[in-house]
Design a protein around this motif. Structure first.
Motif, PDB file in Angstrom:
ATOM      1  N   ASN A 180      17.150 -30.430 -29.964  1.00  0.00           N
ATOM      2  CA  ASN A 180      18.043 -30.318 -28.808  1.00  0.00           C
ATOM      3  C   ASN A 180      17.718 -31.336 -27.721  1.00  0.00           C
ATOM      4  OD1 ASN A 180      19.981 -27.950 -29.062  1.00  0.00           O
ATOM      5  ND2 ASN A 180      18.063 -27.080 -29.815  1.00  0.00           N
ATOM      6  N   GLU A 181      16.771 -32.229 -28.012  1.00  0.00           N
ATOM      7  CA  GLU A 181      16.349 -33.296 -27.099  1.00  0.00           C
ATOM      8  C   GLU A 181      15.744 -32.759 -25.803  1.00  0.00           C
ATOM      9  OE1 GLU A 181      19.496 -36.142 -26.636  1.00  0.00           O
ATOM     10  OE2 GLU A 181      19.581 -36.517 -28.802  1.00  0.00           O
ATOM     11  N   TRP A 182      15.004 -31.660 -25.932  1.00  0.00           N
ATOM     12  CA  TRP A 182      14.300 -31.089 -24.795  1.00  0.00           C
ATOM     13  C   TRP A 182      12.875 -31.635 -24.779  1.00  0.00           C
ATOM     14  CZ3 TRP A 182      15.842 -25.417 -26.270  1.00  0.00           C
ATOM     15  CH2 TRP A 182      17.203 -25.242 -26.028  1.00  0.00           C
ATOM     16  N   ALA A 183      12.366 -31.955 -23.619  1.00  0.00           N
ATOM     17  CA  ALA A 183      10.985 -32.409 -23.477  1.00  0.00           C
ATOM     18  C   ALA A 183      10.063 -31.191 -23.545  1.00  0.00           C
ATOM     19  CB  ALA A 183      10.799 -33.130 -22.149  1.00  0.00           C
ATOM     20  N   ILE A 184       8.863 -31.401 -24.043  1.00  0.00           N
ATOM     21  CA  ILE A 184       7.899 -30.316 -24.219  1.00  0.00           C
ATOM     22  C   ILE A 184       6.745 -30.491 -23.236  1.00  0.00           C
ATOM     23  CG2 ILE A 184       6.306 -29.192 -25.830  1.00  0.00           C
ATOM     24  CD1 ILE A 184       9.207 -28.886 -26.656  1.00  0.00           C
ATOM     25  N   GLY A 185       6.334 -29.392 -22.626  1.00  0.00           N
ATOM     26  CA  GLY A 185       5.160 -29.367 -21.765  1.00  0.00           C
ATOM     27  C   GLY A 185       4.254 -28.223 -22.167  1.00  0.00           C
ATOM     28  N   ILE A 186       2.963 -28.423 -22.041  1.00  0.00           N
ATOM     29  CA  ILE A 186       1.977 -27.382 -22.353  1.00  0.00           C
ATOM     30  C   ILE A 186       1.250 -27.031 -21.065  1.00  0.00           C
ATOM     31  CG2 ILE A 186      -0.106 -26.819 -23.663  1.00  0.00           C
ATOM     32  CD1 ILE A 186       0.857 -28.772 -25.829  1.00  0.00           C
ATOM     33  N   GLU A 187       1.125 -25.727 -20.791  1.00  0.00           N
ATOM     34  CA  GLU A 187       0.459 -25.249 -19.586  1.00  0.00           C
ATOM     35  C   GLU A 187      -0.530 -24.146 -19.946  1.00  0.00           C
ATOM     36  OE1 GLU A 187       3.986 -25.837 -16.304  1.00  0.00           O
ATOM     37  OE2 GLU A 187       3.834 -23.907 -17.324  1.00  0.00           O
ATOM     38  N   TYR A 188      -1.517 -23.929 -19.059  1.00  0.00           N
ATOM     39  CA  TYR A 188      -2.510 -22.881 -19.277  1.00  0.00           C
ATOM     40  C   TYR A 188      -2.885 -22.228 -17.953  1.00  0.00           C
ATOM     41  CZ  TYR A 188      -5.796 -26.416 -17.678  1.00  0.00           C
ATOM     42  OH  TYR A 188      -6.443 -27.365 -16.928  1.00  0.00           O
ATOM     43  N   THR A 189      -3.373 -20.980 -18.025  1.00  0.00           N
ATOM     44  CA  THR A 189      -3.824 -20.264 -16.834  1.00  0.00           C
ATOM     45  C   THR A 189      -4.729 -19.106 -17.237  1.00  0.00           C
ATOM     46  OG1 THR A 189      -3.110 -19.212 -14.771  1.00  0.00           O
ATOM     47  CG2 THR A 189      -1.925 -18.590 -16.756  1.00  0.00           C
ATOM     48  N   ASP A 190      -5.487 -18.626 -16.270  1.00  0.00           N
ATOM     49  CA  ASP A 190      -6.229 -17.376 -16.473  1.00  0.00           C
ATOM     50  C   ASP A 190      -5.625 -16.267 -15.614  1.00  0.00           C
ATOM     51  OD1 ASP A 190      -7.017 -18.242 -13.998  1.00  0.00           O
ATOM     52  OD2 ASP A 190      -9.157 -18.219 -14.420  1.00  0.00           O
ATOM     53  N   ASP A 191      -4.536 -16.588 -14.892  1.00  0.00           N
ATOM     54  CA  ASP A 191      -3.838 -15.608 -14.056  1.00  0.00           C
ATOM     55  C   ASP A 191      -2.400 -15.461 -14.550  1.00  0.00           C
ATOM     56  OD1 ASP A 191      -2.800 -13.971 -12.105  1.00  0.00           O
ATOM     57  OD2 ASP A 191      -2.762 -15.521 -10.561  1.00  0.00           O
ATOM     58  N   PRO A 192      -2.158 -14.510 -15.448  1.00  0.00           N
ATOM     59  CA  PRO A 192      -0.824 -14.388 -16.041  1.00  0.00           C
ATOM     60  C   PRO A 192       0.148 -13.526 -15.241  1.00  0.00           C
ATOM     61  CG  PRO A 192      -2.266 -12.811 -17.058  1.00  0.00           C
ATOM     62  CD  PRO A 192      -3.110 -13.591 -16.068  1.00  0.00           C
ATOM     63  N   HIS A 193      -0.178 -13.259 -13.983  1.00  0.00           N
ATOM     64  CA  HIS A 193       0.698 -12.409 -13.177  1.00  0.00           C
ATOM     65  C   HIS A 193       2.132 -12.955 -13.225  1.00  0.00           C
ATOM     66  CE1 HIS A 193       2.503 -10.464  -9.711  1.00  0.00           C
ATOM     67  NE2 HIS A 193       1.520  -9.584  -9.769  1.00  0.00           N
ATOM     68  N   PRO A 194       3.129 -12.093 -13.355  1.00  0.00           N
ATOM     69  CA  PRO A 194       4.514 -12.559 -13.469  1.00  0.00           C
ATOM     70  C   PRO A 194       4.987 -13.456 -12.328  1.00  0.00           C
ATOM     71  CG  PRO A 194       4.381 -10.226 -13.982  1.00  0.00           C
ATOM     72  CD  PRO A 194       3.023 -10.636 -13.487  1.00  0.00           C
ATOM     73  N   ARG A 195       4.411 -13.290 -11.149  1.00  0.00           N
ATOM     74  CA  ARG A 195       4.821 -14.134 -10.020  1.00  0.00           C
ATOM     75  C   ARG A 195       4.038 -15.437  -9.941  1.00  0.00           C
ATOM     76  NH1 ARG A 195       6.134  -9.776  -5.284  1.00  0.00           N
ATOM     77  NH2 ARG A 195       7.774  -8.732  -6.444  1.00  0.00           N
ATOM     78  N   ASN A 196       3.064 -15.621 -10.808  1.00  0.00           N
ATOM     79  CA  ASN A 196       2.310 -16.873 -10.838  1.00  0.00           C
ATOM     80  C   ASN A 196       3.088 -17.886 -11.675  1.00  0.00           C
ATOM     81  OD1 ASN A 196       0.497 -18.963 -10.923  1.00  0.00           O
ATOM     82  ND2 ASN A 196      -0.852 -17.970 -12.395  1.00  0.00           N
ATOM     83  N   THR A 197       3.844 -18.722 -11.011  1.00  0.00           N
ATOM     84  CA  THR A 197       4.608 -19.748 -11.729  1.00  0.00           C
ATOM     85  C   THR A 197       3.868 -21.083 -11.762  1.00  0.00           C
ATOM     86  OG1 THR A 197       5.785 -20.326  -9.712  1.00  0.00           O
ATOM     87  CG2 THR A 197       6.815 -18.695 -11.167  1.00  0.00           C
ATOM     88  N   TYR A 198       2.703 -21.141 -11.137  1.00  0.00           N
ATOM     89  CA  TYR A 198       1.957 -22.389 -11.059  1.00  0.00           C
ATOM     90  C   TYR A 198       0.819 -22.409 -12.067  1.00  0.00           C
ATOM     91  CZ  TYR A 198       4.682 -22.822  -6.863  1.00  0.00           C
ATOM     92  OH  TYR A 198       5.727 -22.879  -5.977  1.00  0.00           O
ATOM     93  N   TRP A 199       1.142 -22.627 -13.317  1.00  0.00           N
ATOM     94  CA  TRP A 199       0.144 -22.782 -14.354  1.00  0.00           C
ATOM     95  C   TRP A 199      -0.324 -24.238 -14.338  1.00  0.00           C
ATOM     96  CZ3 TRP A 199       0.597 -19.632 -19.411  1.00  0.00           C
ATOM     97  CH2 TRP A 199       1.017 -18.329 -19.141  1.00  0.00           C
ATOM     98  N   LYS A 254      -7.961 -18.792 -22.372  1.00  0.00           N
ATOM     99  CA  LYS A 254      -6.914 -18.623 -21.359  1.00  0.00           C
ATOM    100  C   LYS A 254      -5.557 -18.474 -22.034  1.00  0.00           C
ATOM    101  CE  LYS A 254      -9.510 -21.109 -17.953  1.00  0.00           C
ATOM    102  NZ  LYS A 254      -9.625 -22.211 -17.068  1.00  0.00           N
ATOM    103  N   TYR A 255      -4.574 -18.179 -21.218  1.00  0.00           N
ATOM    104  CA  TYR A 255      -3.199 -18.136 -21.697  1.00  0.00           C
ATOM    105  C   TYR A 255      -2.679 -19.566 -21.774  1.00  0.00           C
ATOM    106  CZ  TYR A 255      -3.161 -13.164 -20.831  1.00  0.00           C
ATOM    107  OH  TYR A 255      -3.452 -11.823 -20.855  1.00  0.00           O
ATOM    108  N   ILE A 256      -2.001 -19.882 -22.854  1.00  0.00           N
ATOM    109  CA  ILE A 256      -1.389 -21.193 -23.021  1.00  0.00           C
ATOM    110  C   ILE A 256       0.074 -20.956 -23.397  1.00  0.00           C
ATOM    111  CG2 ILE A 256      -1.395 -23.361 -24.310  1.00  0.00           C
ATOM    112  CD1 ILE A 256      -4.383 -22.856 -24.892  1.00  0.00           C
ATOM    113  N   ARG A 257       0.959 -21.725 -22.764  1.00  0.00           N
ATOM    114  CA  ARG A 257       2.376 -21.598 -23.109  1.00  0.00           C
ATOM    115  C   ARG A 257       2.995 -22.973 -23.318  1.00  0.00           C
ATOM    116  NH1 ARG A 257       4.862 -19.472 -17.358  1.00  0.00           N
ATOM    117  NH2 ARG A 257       4.588 -21.404 -16.210  1.00  0.00           N
ATOM    118  N   ILE A 258       4.065 -22.969 -24.075  1.00  0.00           N
ATOM    119  CA  ILE A 258       4.863 -24.162 -24.297  1.00  0.00           C
ATOM    120  C   ILE A 258       6.167 -23.983 -23.544  1.00  0.00           C
ATOM    121  CG2 ILE A 258       6.212 -25.428 -26.021  1.00  0.00           C
ATOM    122  CD1 ILE A 258       3.935 -25.063 -27.966  1.00  0.00           C
TER     123      ILE A 258
END
Length: 129
Positions: A29-48, A78-82
């Motif tokens: 779909n020509e979407w760019a991919i980013g990988i992020e990680y955090t140790d604070d998975p709180h739903p309001r934490n958008t700054y991984w 830690k938590y890692i997301r794509i």
């Protein structure tokens, strides 16, 4: 307790073949991919924390999987997301986001609701290990 955020969060964890298939879908779909990680998975934490730079010019999911392996080696506890970004409208919009790594022991989020006069409610969150 299992943290549920993003696509596939109510399913069992995806294995690497399933992650690669989802990345391939994003790249088709020509979407760019980013990988992020955090140790604070709180739903309001958008700054991984971002792992490297977003991958804009990839055509093969193997490049993403190599970066994911490196991120897991450095931050396996830690938590890692794509994230998949669509830039077709001139700005980056997240089209897909899913967790690909979790710590062995996940923190428990606890919500406390307090009722007040006039049907007012206040919520407080805390993390319990």
């Amino acid at each position: 307790m299992r943290i549920t955020q993003g696509c596939f969060s109510f399913l069992p964890d995806l294995d690497d073949a399933q992650i690669s298939a989802q990345v391939e879908y994003c790249l088709e779909n020509e979407w760019a991919i980013g990988i992020e990680y955090t140790d604070d998975p709180h739903p309001r934490n958008t700054y991984w924390d971002m792992w490297g730079n977003p991958m804009f010019d990839l055509r093969d999911p193997k490049g993403v999987m190599m970066e994911l392996d490196d991120c897991r080696k450095a931050h396996g506890d830690k938590y890692i997301r794509i994230n998949a970004f669509d830039s077709t409208r001139g700005f980056e919009t997240v089209r897909m986001s899913f967790i690909v790594n979790r710590p062995d022991t996940e923190p428990r989020l606890h919500m406390q609701r307090t009722d007040f006069e006039g049907r007012s409610q206040k919520y407080a969150w805390d993390v319990r290990g």
